[in-house]
Write a protein that holds these residues in place. Sequence first.
Motif: not given
Length: 544
Positions: A158, A161, A163, A166, A170
């Motif tokens: 992670p 990663w 943004l 992410w 998420i």
Amino acid sequence: MPEYRSQMLALPFAVVALVLFFVQLVAGGLLALYYLNPDLLSGIANFNLIRAYHINALILWLFSATFAAVFYLTPILAKRELWGQSLVKLLAVVLVLVVIGIFATLPLMQSGTNIWIANQPMLVEGKEYVEAGRLWDIFIFIGFIIVAVVVLKTLPSPKEWPLALWALVIGAAGTFILYIPGNLFFKSVVVSEYFRWWTVHYWVEGSLEVAYAGAIGLVLMLLIPDPRVKKVVDKYIFYDVILAATSGVIGQGHHYFWIGTPTFWILLGGVISVLEIVPLALMALESLRIAKELKQPFPNIPSLYFMVGILIFGFIGVSLLGLIQTWPWTNWWEHGTWVTPSHGHECMMAFAMGGIALLYLALPDLTGKPIDRTLVLWSKRAFWLMFIGQVILASTFGLAGTVQIYHYWILAEPWQKVLEARFPFVPGIVFGGAMVFLGYLHLAASMFRHLLMPVEGEEYKPAAVKKSFLTTFDHFPFLVVLAVFFALIGTTGLWSFSSSAVLEFGNLWIPFALSAIAYVGLGVLAVIMASKLARGIEYGHYIE
């Protein structure tokens, strides 16, 4: 062919998405015909059953398209093959079983037949938007777990990663977690409705929005080779997550008042629930401006047009039509009328066009065939038919709903009288829906042709065009301000139902005229804005 063979596993999900999209549109067409002839399916399927097919097909095909995009993008981001490819194949089987199971058991709602285990409805639940029974929920949970495990095992640490990734992860996790509250069973209708909206609302204005922002951000970064795009995506992804966690959550309130919770919820939910789409719109707009500045041909015109679709419907449909109906002093009147599906249909079409953009992004790579002239022409025709048809559909719903307010809430007429007052608008809904369906046929034909037939056509190159209002970004900020102005006119129109001019003196021309100006104005602006964005980028490099 794709760089990684495991990307081919996205194909079955794309096919399932196209089939389910067809089912959704057919069910929607039957709903419209139901208003023209209520006896059309008498003794076979009632209105609520057809509506359940319409909504559940939408949810399932968006899942399918998202799964296809995830399994296509993940190897690119990880720079290696998918982990657990057998699990992905299992997921395809699970998805088909869930689709068949849900559609086969939905008719049980008409007879009340069910199987109960541990006080849980196993075949069909019956709650609006989440009608699927607990058995199918279990399969859906299994599917989400498979996606999560495969993606997390495939992606690098992670720490590496971007943004946007992410946000995608998420949002996907939130979609899984927020599916749970809507499937809890309570004896109290109020408590059951309270938690049902956790799924229905937070999916759309929370987790799905974050996930789609991440997906569109990743697509923009892949398609526009400029480091500025990553900075733009990172900036607006941050704002999008913040707003989804604040305005998206508090915005739940415009549902809560109607199930018996305190009045302040309608104020909180109505005022700020329309804000969370703004970062996504700005992210796409700034990225597309950079693409235009590069003066290079855009690599995937079909994907471009449908990305513009999610941007415009997000701004006009989600935010501005949402503002008209959720402002506290208008929500009193519009609730339970056709003003609601005016917003709802454009909102869902925004997500649908996002899913289609992702499918078109993956299609040439998965088939190993170039983006030829036929694919582009058919896809553009599909876009404009679906876009304009949806604008007509939403505008007609809004106008019909405004008339319905007077007969339903103010005169409190019997339902048959309300239907008669609304009936003159039904042909407009049928016409708009028919355009959307015709657009789907072009969409499906273009994709299945690319999947199943040899493609030997010439590579598509836009023709040289002269600079015009519809091929540049000139005056676009003015159009945005004008759209907000029309939305405020529509809000004032519904608000005017509370005025003495309407209630005491019967000046119905005030709300009717203001609403007509608003819906027609927003519809025309939506078409103009979409044309300027899509055509401005497509032809920007070729303008004489």
